[in-house]
Design a protein around this motif. Structure first.
Motif, PDB file in Angstrom:
ATOM      1  N   SER A 193      10.347  39.027  78.567  1.00  0.00           N
ATOM      2  CA  SER A 193      10.714  40.312  79.149  1.00  0.00           C
ATOM      3  C   SER A 193       9.522  41.165  79.578  1.00  0.00           C
ATOM      4  CB  SER A 193      11.548  41.120  78.136  1.00  0.00           C
ATOM      5  OG  SER A 193      12.737  40.443  77.808  1.00  0.00           O
ATOM      6  N   PHE A 194       8.298  40.645  79.476  1.00  0.00           N
ATOM      7  CA  PHE A 194       7.121  41.462  79.756  1.00  0.00           C
ATOM      8  C   PHE A 194       6.089  40.734  80.613  1.00  0.00           C
ATOM      9  CE2 PHE A 194       8.799  43.453  75.968  1.00  0.00           C
ATOM     10  CZ  PHE A 194       8.547  44.805  76.155  1.00  0.00           C
ATOM     11  N   ILE A 195       5.546  41.487  81.582  1.00  0.00           N
ATOM     12  CA  ILE A 195       4.373  41.066  82.353  1.00  0.00           C
ATOM     13  C   ILE A 195       3.320  42.154  82.162  1.00  0.00           C
ATOM     14  CG2 ILE A 195       3.427  40.678  84.676  1.00  0.00           C
ATOM     15  CD1 ILE A 195       6.225  39.732  85.514  1.00  0.00           C
ATOM     16  N   ILE A 196       2.072  41.753  81.999  1.00  0.00           N
ATOM     17  CA  ILE A 196       0.997  42.740  81.840  1.00  0.00           C
ATOM     18  C   ILE A 196      -0.083  42.533  82.899  1.00  0.00           C
ATOM     19  CG2 ILE A 196       1.355  42.993  79.349  1.00  0.00           C
ATOM     20  CD1 ILE A 196      -1.189  41.229  78.986  1.00  0.00           C
ATOM     21  N   ASN A 197      -0.786  43.618  83.200  1.00  0.00           N
ATOM     22  CA  ASN A 197      -1.982  43.559  84.030  1.00  0.00           C
ATOM     23  C   ASN A 197      -3.137  43.190  83.103  1.00  0.00           C
ATOM     24  OD1 ASN A 197      -4.340  44.155  85.487  1.00  0.00           O
ATOM     25  ND2 ASN A 197      -3.359  45.836  86.603  1.00  0.00           N
ATOM     26  N   ILE A 198      -3.703  42.010  83.264  1.00  0.00           N
ATOM     27  CA  ILE A 198      -4.707  41.540  82.310  1.00  0.00           C
ATOM     28  C   ILE A 198      -5.992  42.357  82.379  1.00  0.00           C
ATOM     29  CG2 ILE A 198      -3.778  39.204  82.216  1.00  0.00           C
ATOM     30  CD1 ILE A 198      -5.995  38.292  84.053  1.00  0.00           C
ATOM     31  N   ASN A 199      -6.208  43.085  83.471  1.00  0.00           N
ATOM     32  CA  ASN A 199      -7.367  43.966  83.533  1.00  0.00           C
ATOM     33  C   ASN A 199      -7.217  45.177  82.616  1.00  0.00           C
ATOM     34  OD1 ASN A 199      -8.655  42.380  85.487  1.00  0.00           O
ATOM     35  ND2 ASN A 199      -7.557  43.390  87.149  1.00  0.00           N
ATOM     36  N   GLN A 200      -5.982  45.406  82.139  1.00  0.00           N
ATOM     37  CA  GLN A 200      -5.714  46.537  81.253  1.00  0.00           C
ATOM     38  C   GLN A 200      -5.703  46.152  79.770  1.00  0.00           C
ATOM     39  OE1 GLN A 200      -5.297  49.791  82.145  1.00  0.00           O
ATOM     40  NE2 GLN A 200      -5.835  49.183  84.212  1.00  0.00           N
ATOM     41  N   VAL A 201      -5.935  44.875  79.473  1.00  0.00           N
ATOM     42  CA  VAL A 201      -5.890  44.420  78.082  1.00  0.00           C
ATOM     43  C   VAL A 201      -7.101  44.924  77.306  1.00  0.00           C
ATOM     44  CG1 VAL A 201      -5.988  42.398  76.565  1.00  0.00           C
ATOM     45  CG2 VAL A 201      -4.492  42.385  78.575  1.00  0.00           C
ATOM     46  N   GLU A 202      -6.821  45.533  76.171  1.00  0.00           N
ATOM     47  CA  GLU A 202      -7.891  46.029  75.301  1.00  0.00           C
ATOM     48  C   GLU A 202      -8.085  45.133  74.088  1.00  0.00           C
ATOM     49  OE1 GLU A 202      -7.450  50.059  73.503  1.00  0.00           O
ATOM     50  OE2 GLU A 202      -9.247  50.449  74.706  1.00  0.00           O
ATOM     51  N   GLU A 203      -6.956  44.627  73.535  1.00  0.00           N
ATOM     52  CA  GLU A 203      -7.048  43.822  72.315  1.00  0.00           C
ATOM     53  C   GLU A 203      -5.793  42.979  72.155  1.00  0.00           C
ATOM     54  OE1 GLU A 203      -8.005  44.535  67.542  1.00  0.00           O
ATOM     55  OE2 GLU A 203      -7.515  46.222  68.850  1.00  0.00           O
ATOM     56  N   ILE A 204      -5.966  41.751  71.655  1.00  0.00           N
ATOM     57  CA  ILE A 204      -4.850  40.899  71.274  1.00  0.00           C
ATOM     58  C   ILE A 204      -4.821  40.878  69.750  1.00  0.00           C
ATOM     59  CG2 ILE A 204      -3.828  38.599  71.422  1.00  0.00           C
ATOM     60  CD1 ILE A 204      -5.456  38.142  73.959  1.00  0.00           C
ATOM     61  N   LYS A 205      -3.714  41.362  69.180  1.00  0.00           N
ATOM     62  CA  LYS A 205      -3.627  41.500  67.727  1.00  0.00           C
ATOM     63  C   LYS A 205      -2.595  40.534  67.143  1.00  0.00           C
ATOM     64  CE  LYS A 205      -4.805  46.424  67.652  1.00  0.00           C
ATOM     65  NZ  LYS A 205      -4.363  47.776  67.212  1.00  0.00           N
ATOM     66  N   LYS A 206      -2.949  39.956  66.009  1.00  0.00           N
ATOM     67  CA  LYS A 206      -2.008  39.127  65.260  1.00  0.00           C
ATOM     68  C   LYS A 206      -1.334  40.019  64.237  1.00  0.00           C
ATOM     69  CE  LYS A 206      -1.712  34.671  62.938  1.00  0.00           C
ATOM     70  NZ  LYS A 206      -2.484  33.489  62.467  1.00  0.00           N
ATOM     71  N   THR A 207      -0.025  40.202  64.351  1.00  0.00           N
ATOM     72  CA  THR A 207       0.668  41.124  63.455  1.00  0.00           C
ATOM     73  C   THR A 207       1.138  40.441  62.173  1.00  0.00           C
ATOM     74  OG1 THR A 207       2.734  40.714  64.648  1.00  0.00           O
ATOM     75  CG2 THR A 207       1.402  42.592  65.345  1.00  0.00           C
ATOM     76  N   ASP A 208       1.390  39.138  62.239  1.00  0.00           N
ATOM     77  CA  ASP A 208       1.658  38.334  61.039  1.00  0.00           C
ATOM     78  C   ASP A 208       1.395  36.881  61.413  1.00  0.00           C
ATOM     79  OD1 ASP A 208       4.010  37.258  62.275  1.00  0.00           O
ATOM     80  OD2 ASP A 208       5.161  38.978  61.580  1.00  0.00           O
ATOM     81  N   ASN A 209       1.858  35.955  60.630  1.00  0.00           N
ATOM     82  CA  ASN A 209       1.540  34.547  60.873  1.00  0.00           C
ATOM     83  C   ASN A 209       2.086  34.004  62.186  1.00  0.00           C
ATOM     84  OD1 ASN A 209       0.087  34.285  58.526  1.00  0.00           O
ATOM     85  ND2 ASN A 209       1.862  33.628  57.302  1.00  0.00           N
ATOM     86  N   THR A 210       3.133  34.620  62.700  1.00  0.00           N
ATOM     87  CA  THR A 210       3.773  34.055  63.889  1.00  0.00           C
ATOM     88  C   THR A 210       3.885  35.023  65.059  1.00  0.00           C
ATOM     89  OG1 THR A 210       5.957  34.635  63.021  1.00  0.00           O
ATOM     90  CG2 THR A 210       5.125  32.411  62.526  1.00  0.00           C
ATOM     91  N   HIS A 211       3.501  36.279  64.878  1.00  0.00           N
ATOM     92  CA  HIS A 211       3.701  37.273  65.925  1.00  0.00           C
ATOM     93  C   HIS A 211       2.387  37.905  66.378  1.00  0.00           C
ATOM     94  CE1 HIS A 211       7.714  37.008  64.045  1.00  0.00           C
ATOM     95  NE2 HIS A 211       8.147  37.216  65.267  1.00  0.00           N
ATOM     96  N   PHE A 212       2.317  38.154  67.689  1.00  0.00           N
ATOM     97  CA  PHE A 212       1.131  38.760  68.287  1.00  0.00           C
ATOM     98  C   PHE A 212       1.557  39.921  69.184  1.00  0.00           C
ATOM     99  CE2 PHE A 212       0.117  34.437  67.295  1.00  0.00           C
ATOM    100  CZ  PHE A 212      -1.212  34.430  66.905  1.00  0.00           C
ATOM    101  N   LYS A 213       0.626  40.861  69.368  1.00  0.00           N
ATOM    102  CA  LYS A 213       0.859  41.954  70.313  1.00  0.00           C
ATOM    103  C   LYS A 213      -0.424  42.242  71.077  1.00  0.00           C
ATOM    104  CE  LYS A 213       4.667  44.359  68.042  1.00  0.00           C
ATOM    105  NZ  LYS A 213       5.175  45.652  67.514  1.00  0.00           N
ATOM    106  N   VAL A 214      -0.250  42.817  72.268  1.00  0.00           N
ATOM    107  CA  VAL A 214      -1.388  43.189  73.104  1.00  0.00           C
ATOM    108  C   VAL A 214      -1.431  44.708  73.210  1.00  0.00           C
ATOM    109  CG1 VAL A 214      -2.293  43.177  75.462  1.00  0.00           C
ATOM    110  CG2 VAL A 214      -1.437  41.076  74.464  1.00  0.00           C
TER     111      VAL A 214
END
Length: 240
Positions: A193-214
């Protein structure tokens, strides 16, 4: 390579000069004339028989549309104007393109590349970073630049378009359709459900063993990243 005989029509001398400067690198464009009003443009078209017009909307007391109503249409048109509100009308008359001033060289390149194929299938047409897209918001429509989009979110048969954390409007496109049209080196799908502009990425975070957020610049939003798309995202950033 076909040579396109072009006339630049704008009531401002500096604007005509700027278009000539930008076109200097395009050897397939032969500027055969200039005009600053509807009467002078009509006379030039009849005399020079151009293949292409670079046409402003505002021509003093008349408009570029007035010119088209009094000439026989046997040329292609690229509108070059400061006004975005006439774009829908321009495309209804099958204009090749609609450029907003100040014209960016890359955006002009895209227009030139369309010459000879103005009715390219929309489903195969890839947007450039400096293209303008029309979005609806609260009963009105407006243009935004592709490269200004921070992220896109699925919303039924529509998608919501965000710049920073501000919802700019809705477009009747699916996520899949956006991924076919957006510049590949600028945007990435990170979730169904999501598309991002990769030039706007600041950090890729691992929230637990199986989930990530940008986390994205200039926003408080945290965008979910599914495992399906994590590898593709890491590849874009050359992360092992």
């Amino acid at each position: 390579m076909k040579t396109w005989r072009a006339i630049i029509i704008d009531d401002e001398p500096l604007a005509r000069l700027e278009i000539k400067r930008l076109l200097a690198v395009h050897s397939q464009i032969n500027i055969v004339g200039e005009a600053d009003s509807v009467p002078t443009a009509k006379a030039s078209i009849e005399k020079l028989q151009p293949d292409l017009l670079f046409l402003d909307i505002d021509l003093g007391t008349q408009s570029g549309f007035d010119l088209l109503e009094c000439t026989e249409r046997n040329f292609q048109i690229i509108f070059v104007t400061a006004y975005d509100k006439f774009a829908i009308r321009a495309f209804k008359i099958n204009a090749l393109d609609y450029l907003l001033k100040p014209v960016h060289p890359e955006r002009l390149n895209e227009s030139i590349n369309r010459l000879g194929n103005p009715f390219k299938s929309e489903s195969k047409f890839e947007l450039g970073p400096f293209d303008k897209i029309l979005i609806g918001n609260h009963g009105c429509s407006k243009f935004i630049s592709v490269n200004s989009i921070t992220y896109i979110v699925a919303f039924g048969d529509y998608t919501r378009i965000f710049i920073a954390d501000e919802l700019k409007g809705l477009v009747h496109h699916t996520i899949k359709k956006w991924m076919e049209r957006l510049p590949e080196n600028m945007f990435a799908q990170v979730h169904r459900s999501f598309i991002i502009n990769i030039n706007q990425v600041e950090e890729i975070k691992k929230t637990d063993n199986t989930h990530f957020k940008v986390s994205l610049k200039q926003t408080k939003s945290m965008i979910p990243v599914s495992r399906k798309y994590l590898k593709q995202l890491k590849t874009k950033f050359r992360i092992d």
